[in-house]
Every structure is written in structure tokens, then in C-alpha cells.
Design an enzyme around this catalytic site. Sequence first.
Site, PDB file in Angstrom:
ATOM      1  N   TRP A 175       0.812  -1.224   0.000  1.00 48.74           N
ATOM      2  CA  TRP A 175       0.000   0.000   0.000  1.00 48.74           C
ATOM      3  C   TRP A 175       0.848   1.278   0.000  1.00 48.74           C
ATOM      4  O   TRP A 175       0.313   2.366  -0.134  1.00 48.74           O
ATOM      5  CB  TRP A 175      -0.932   0.020   1.222  1.00 48.74           C
ATOM      6  CG  TRP A 175      -2.084  -0.913   1.126  1.00 48.74           C
ATOM      7  CD1 TRP A 175      -2.430  -1.692   0.052  1.00 48.74           C
ATOM      8  CD2 TRP A 175      -3.082  -1.142   2.134  1.00 48.74           C
ATOM      9  NE1 TRP A 175      -3.574  -2.397   0.330  1.00 48.74           N
ATOM     10  CE2 TRP A 175      -3.994  -2.074   1.603  1.00 48.74           C
ATOM     11  CE3 TRP A 175      -3.285  -0.660   3.414  1.00 48.74           C
ATOM     12  CZ2 TRP A 175      -5.101  -2.535   2.328  1.00 48.74           C
ATOM     13  CZ3 TRP A 175      -4.380  -1.111   4.135  1.00 48.74           C
ATOM     14  CH2 TRP A 175      -5.277  -2.034   3.591  1.00 48.74           C
ATOM     15  N   LYS A 176       2.138   1.119   0.241  1.00 42.05           N
ATOM     16  CA  LYS A 176       3.028   2.285   0.337  1.00 42.05           C
ATOM     17  C   LYS A 176       2.451   3.277   1.356  1.00 42.05           C
ATOM     18  O   LYS A 176       1.904   2.853   2.371  1.00 42.05           O
ATOM     19  CB  LYS A 176       3.246   2.905  -1.047  1.00 42.05           C
ATOM     20  CG  LYS A 176       3.691   1.841  -2.070  1.00 42.05           C
ATOM     21  CD  LYS A 176       4.188   2.371  -3.355  1.00 42.05           C
ATOM     22  CE  LYS A 176       4.618   1.211  -4.237  1.00 42.05           C
ATOM     23  NZ  LYS A 176       5.161   1.618  -5.521  1.00 42.05           N
ATOM     24  N   GLU A 223      12.005   2.114  -3.849  1.00 43.17           N
ATOM     25  CA  GLU A 223      11.756   3.457  -3.313  1.00 43.17           C
ATOM     26  C   GLU A 223      12.605   3.694  -2.064  1.00 43.17           C
ATOM     27  O   GLU A 223      13.070   4.803  -1.816  1.00 43.17           O
ATOM     28  CB  GLU A 223      10.253   3.630  -3.012  1.00 43.17           C
ATOM     29  CG  GLU A 223       9.470   3.833  -4.312  1.00 43.17           C
ATOM     30  CD  GLU A 223       8.045   3.337  -4.288  1.00 43.17           C
ATOM     31  OE1 GLU A 223       7.491   3.130  -3.196  1.00 43.17           O
ATOM     32  OE2 GLU A 223       7.485   3.136  -5.385  1.00 43.17           O
ATOM     33  N   GLU A 268      11.580  -6.497  -9.378  1.00 46.96           N
ATOM     34  CA  GLU A 268      10.820  -5.300  -9.749  1.00 46.96           C
ATOM     35  C   GLU A 268      11.706  -4.349 -10.550  1.00 46.96           C
ATOM     36  O   GLU A 268      12.480  -3.574  -9.965  1.00 46.96           O
ATOM     37  CB  GLU A 268      10.344  -4.570  -8.491  1.00 46.96           C
ATOM     38  CG  GLU A 268       9.442  -5.377  -7.608  1.00 46.96           C
ATOM     39  CD  GLU A 268       8.536  -4.472  -6.775  1.00 46.96           C
ATOM     40  OE1 GLU A 268       7.328  -4.609  -6.898  1.00 46.96           O
ATOM     41  OE2 GLU A 268       9.051  -3.621  -6.037  1.00 46.96           O
ATOM     42  N   GLY A 300       4.978   1.760 -10.849  1.00 48.08           N
ATOM     43  CA  GLY A 300       4.107   2.934 -10.852  1.00 48.08           C
ATOM     44  C   GLY A 300       4.041   3.650 -12.184  1.00 48.08           C
ATOM     45  O   GLY A 300       3.466   4.727 -12.291  1.00 48.08           O
ATOM     46  N   SER A 312       3.683  -2.394 -12.130  1.00 50.27           N
ATOM     47  CA  SER A 312       2.487  -2.188 -12.957  1.00 50.27           C
ATOM     48  C   SER A 312       1.706  -3.483 -13.213  1.00 50.27           C
ATOM     49  O   SER A 312       1.184  -3.685 -14.311  1.00 50.27           O
ATOM     50  CB  SER A 312       2.860  -1.491 -14.272  1.00 50.27           C
ATOM     51  OG  SER A 312       3.431  -0.219 -14.002  1.00 50.27           O
ATOM     52  N   GLY A 328       1.592  -2.693  -6.276  1.00 44.90           N
ATOM     53  CA  GLY A 328       1.493  -1.384  -5.641  1.00 44.90           C
ATOM     54  C   GLY A 328       0.151  -0.738  -5.944  1.00 44.90           C
ATOM     55  O   GLY A 328      -0.864  -1.012  -5.296  1.00 44.90           O
ATOM     56  N   GLY A 329       0.105   0.091  -6.972  1.00 50.16           N
ATOM     57  CA  GLY A 329      -1.088   0.873  -7.313  1.00 50.16           C
ATOM     58  C   GLY A 329      -2.364   0.039  -7.385  1.00 50.16           C
ATOM     59  O   GLY A 329      -3.406   0.439  -6.841  1.00 50.16           O
TER      60      GLY A 329
HETATM   61  P1  PGA Z   1       3.162  -0.717  -8.909  1.00 50.66           P
HETATM   62  O1  PGA Z   1       4.194  -0.841  -7.687  1.00 50.66           O
HETATM   63  O2  PGA Z   1       2.343  -1.974  -8.918  1.00 50.66           O
HETATM   64  O3  PGA Z   1       2.344   0.506  -8.582  1.00 50.66           O
HETATM   65  O4  PGA Z   1       3.968  -0.559 -10.147  1.00 50.66           O
HETATM   66  C1  PGA Z   1       4.858  -2.052  -7.422  1.00 50.66           C
HETATM   67  C2  PGA Z   1       5.742  -1.899  -6.217  1.00 50.66           C
HETATM   68  O5  PGA Z   1       6.256  -0.800  -5.979  1.00 50.66           O
HETATM   69  O6  PGA Z   1       5.945  -2.866  -5.462  1.00 50.66           O
END
Ligand code: PGA
Length: 255
Positions: free
Chosen positions: A10-11, A96, A166, A172, A212, A233-234
Site C-alpha cells: 500500500w506504500k 523506493e 521489480e 508505478g 504495474s 502497488g497501485g
Molecule cells: P506498482 O508498484 O504496482 O504501482 O507498479 C509495485 C511496487 O512498488 O511494489
Amino acid sequence: MRTPIIAANWKMHKTTAEAADFIGQLGSELKHDTVEVVICPPFPLLCRVNDVCREKGLRLGAQNMYWETAGAFTGEVSPMLLKDIGVQYVICGHSERRQLFGETDQQVARKVKAAFAAEIIPIICVGETLQQRQAEQTAAVVGEQITIALDGLDPSQVRRLVIAYEPVWAIGSGLAATGTDAGMVAQQIRKLIGEMYSLRTARDVRIQYGGSVKPNNILEFMSEPEIDGALVGGASLDATVFAGIVNAVSGARRE
Ligand code: PGA
């Protein structure tokens, strides 16, 4: 046979109310009997999410932690505390964290060891930048990240850990890798672990793809023999979309 593992990262998103809504809705939409589902909320939401996760058969993950057990480390969270509140997985070395917070391979390695010491399974993130990919350095970059992160682990630990491949440029961006490209890197990762440990050890390691991932491309990744799941993520922020990813994977396994 490796059990597929789909993790929601979820960041820095969601409030307590949004988290509770998400889990409630996810629980009613999931048919995930053949898939391990891990929810990784921000730290302050871990306890709340854990209460609902338990009832629904979901696992709890943290997005980060420090490697020391306790001490004067203002602002950090210890592996012991995470274990204490029910955390089963921890994301280590997300790009990140590496890019925005200067986390090094050596720090990732300390976190991985600390996670095992606290009986938490690390999800170790590796991946190349666009520049590195264009310079054909993907294998070298990912190889070095893995070699350092796994240094000093014993085979029984390696067997249990999760690697998330990744590519940084895919995170993202809406620009996912192709299944073939991701599958090839996953194969290189497994081969490297086989050389570092043994084929038997490497065979048990679960390798996720991340970057993504959406309901409409997850099966492209899951059809690769060396890919065992995804770090999302998203698309993990919306319960229906995330359930779509998990259900696609469990549906494909039942066929
Ligand atoms: P994303 O992020 O699915 O939004 O590309 C993946 C992640 O950062 O683990």
C-alpha cells in the site's frame, strides 16, 4: 510445488477507515484458497489490519523495518515489535527505499538477517533502472543485489524467503515488463541461487514479479514457470481490482 504469493504494497496510502473498508470488501470478493495473500499497510495500520486479516486467512506484511532489536533509534521500528504484533512478512530493499532513502545492498542484507532472527519472512526487492537495462546490465545488477542480500544465510532460510523482481522503470509507470522478459530474469535469479546454494534450495524460493501488475496482465507473468506471484502497488489500493488479480491466479491454478 511452490504456493503462489500475491502481496499488496500500500506504500504511504490509506487511513484506518479506508483500510477496514478494503479488508472487508476484499474478504467478500476473494476466492484465494490456492494463493497466499499478504497485505502490507503502513506501520500505524498494521494492528488494525491484522485483526481482520486473521479472520479472512490473509497474511500481514510490513513495508520496512530496522535491523536492531531495540535501542536509541528514533523513528525506527524493530523486527521484534513487528513479530510481536503479528507481522509474518517484511519487504526489504524496495526500490523506493533504495532510491529515496539511500538504502544500500549492505543495509538490505542486515535487514534480511534481522527478519529471519525475528522469524519474519523477508520479501527481498531487486531490479534494474531503465539506464541499467538499456546498458544490458540487468543480470549483473540483479545478481549483485541478490548475492549481497543472501550473504551468510543458511539454505533453510533461503528456501523460505521471497524475491520480488521489480524493474525500477516498471514501478508505478503503467509500463510493465513483458512476461518473457520478467520470466527470463526470474530464471537467472533461480540459477544464481542454485549456484550459491543448491538446485534443491533454489527450487523452493518463491520469485515474484512487481511493476504495474494489473488484473489484465497478471496471468502473463504467472504463465512463466519461474514466476510464483506478484508484488502489487497501485493496483492493490482498490479491493475489487486487487481481488481481480488474486482470483485470476487462483482460477488459473484450478483449471
Ligand atoms: P506498482 O508498484 O504496482 O504501482 O507498479 C509495485 C511496487 O512498488 O511494489
